[in-house]
Design an enzyme around this catalytic site. Structure first.
Site, PDB file in Angstrom:
ATOM      1  N   HIS A  48      26.704  42.290  47.011  1.00 10.63           N
ATOM      2  CA  HIS A  48      26.222  41.358  48.029  1.00 10.63           C
ATOM      3  C   HIS A  48      25.468  42.004  49.185  1.00 10.63           C
ATOM      4  O   HIS A  48      25.205  41.333  50.198  1.00 10.63           O
ATOM      5  CB  HIS A  48      27.404  40.565  48.596  1.00 10.63           C
ATOM      6  CG  HIS A  48      28.012  39.607  47.616  1.00 10.63           C
ATOM      7  ND1 HIS A  48      27.316  38.549  47.080  1.00 10.63           N
ATOM      8  CD2 HIS A  48      29.270  39.553  47.080  1.00 10.63           C
ATOM      9  CE1 HIS A  48      28.107  37.876  46.240  1.00 10.63           C
ATOM     10  NE2 HIS A  48      29.281  38.471  46.225  1.00 10.63           N
ATOM     11  N   GLU A 152      38.315  36.002  40.196  1.00  8.98           N
ATOM     12  CA  GLU A 152      37.715  35.093  41.170  1.00  8.98           C
ATOM     13  C   GLU A 152      37.142  33.830  40.527  1.00  8.98           C
ATOM     14  O   GLU A 152      36.327  33.140  41.137  1.00  8.98           O
ATOM     15  CB  GLU A 152      36.630  35.825  41.959  1.00  8.98           C
ATOM     16  CG  GLU A 152      35.644  36.590  41.113  1.00  8.98           C
ATOM     17  CD  GLU A 152      34.714  37.474  41.922  1.00  8.98           C
ATOM     18  OE1 GLU A 152      34.682  37.346  43.165  1.00  8.98           O
ATOM     19  OE2 GLU A 152      34.000  38.295  41.313  1.00  8.98           O
ATOM     20  N   ASP A 178      35.616  33.320  46.195  1.00 12.04           N
ATOM     21  CA  ASP A 178      34.954  32.716  45.041  1.00 12.04           C
ATOM     22  C   ASP A 178      35.823  31.646  44.391  1.00 12.04           C
ATOM     23  O   ASP A 178      35.301  30.643  43.891  1.00 12.04           O
ATOM     24  CB  ASP A 178      34.586  33.798  44.021  1.00 12.04           C
ATOM     25  CG  ASP A 178      33.262  34.462  44.351  1.00 12.04           C
ATOM     26  OD1 ASP A 178      32.230  34.015  43.836  1.00 12.04           O
ATOM     27  OD2 ASP A 178      33.264  35.424  45.143  1.00 12.04           O
TER      28      ASP A 178
END
Length: 261
Positions: A48, A152, A178
């Site tokens: 990310h 997740e 998530d």
């Protein structure tokens, strides 16, 4: 052997309480700072944040200089992503969206020599730039590298026992962010996340595998520790910077305003 002589993997598997943080700023100094204040590890967030192989490589070197472990959250479970991090000398990888036994097995295959299919390259930092013999390099890496699956997705929660049964997978990280996004829009979404977290903790306990988690508050950290988590990823370098910058700006502007009045 003292605690300081243990590898990150040995400490993780022993369920020693460990504290780390995500690094999202592609520079070496945040890692050095975290090491200087006593964090046990950092997680380079390739998934990310704007990292490339060169920035990850430099941060891993900075971690070695300050004695802090370097884990890399790779962009995917692709063998080349895992191999890149490990050849740079990372102490382990955090692999996102592991949903079943097959994807968990793929992590082990990419990250282990003897029991997997890791690409052999002894001339990297991980191989001490060619100083180690083939056998020594393979043995050292197989015992040193930590492989952690991120749980997740609802599918992963359903398959958690099968995932944890994969030999060579060291532990799991419960990705509640998530999971929350996956359950968003469903009635009782927070309760779904809570139950999923409990289910993963219970399965990990049965399998004898450690659990990592990102606590949302000190109270949440207490609750997750009681549930079985032993490795805690506390916020990120960006969040620390933003929070302290905001606090300082608020305090100083208020003080200056009072003086002007």
């Amino acid at each position: 052997m003292t605690t300081t002589q243990l590898t990150f993997r040995e400490r993780f598997l022993a369920r020693e309480v460990l504290f780390g943080t995500f690094l999202k700023i592609p520079a070496t100094m945040p890692a050095e700072i975290m090491g200087s204040v006593g964090y046990d590890f950092i997680v380079v967030d390739e998934e990310h944040a704007p990292f490339n192989r060169e920035t990850t490589d430099r941060i891993i070197l900075a971690c070695r200089a300050t004695g802090i472990a370097a884990i890399v959250r790779v962009q995917s479970g692709a063998p080349e992503a895992i191999l890149s991090a490990l050849d740079c000398g990372a102490d382990g990888v955090l692999v996102p969206h592991v949903t079943d036994a097959e994807s968990a097995s793929a992590i082990v295959a990419a990250g282990r020599y003897r029991t997997g299919k890791r690409g052999f390259a002894p001339t990297t930092r991980a191989g001490d730039f060619g100083r180690k013999s083939q056998a020594d390099h393979m043995e050292t890496e197989d015992s040193r590298v930590t492989l952690i699956a991120m749980i997740e997705d609802p599918e992963a929660v359903e398959n958690i026992d099968e995932i944890l049964a994969i030999e060579g997978l060291d532990g799991v990280f419960i990705g509640r962010g998530d999971l929350g996004a996956a359950y968003a829009g469903q009635e009782g979404a927070p309760e779904h996340v809570r139950r999923a977290t409990e289910r993963v903790h219970a399965a990990a306990w049965r399998a004898g595998r450690p659990v990592a988690i990102l606590p949302g508050s000190p109270e949440d950290a207490t609750a997750q520790a009681r549930a079985g988590s032993t490795t805690f990823i506390i916020s990120s370098d960006q969040s620390f910077l933003r929070a302290d910058a905001d606090r300082a700006h608020t305090e100083i502007s208020k003080a200056v305003g009072v003086a002007i009045e």
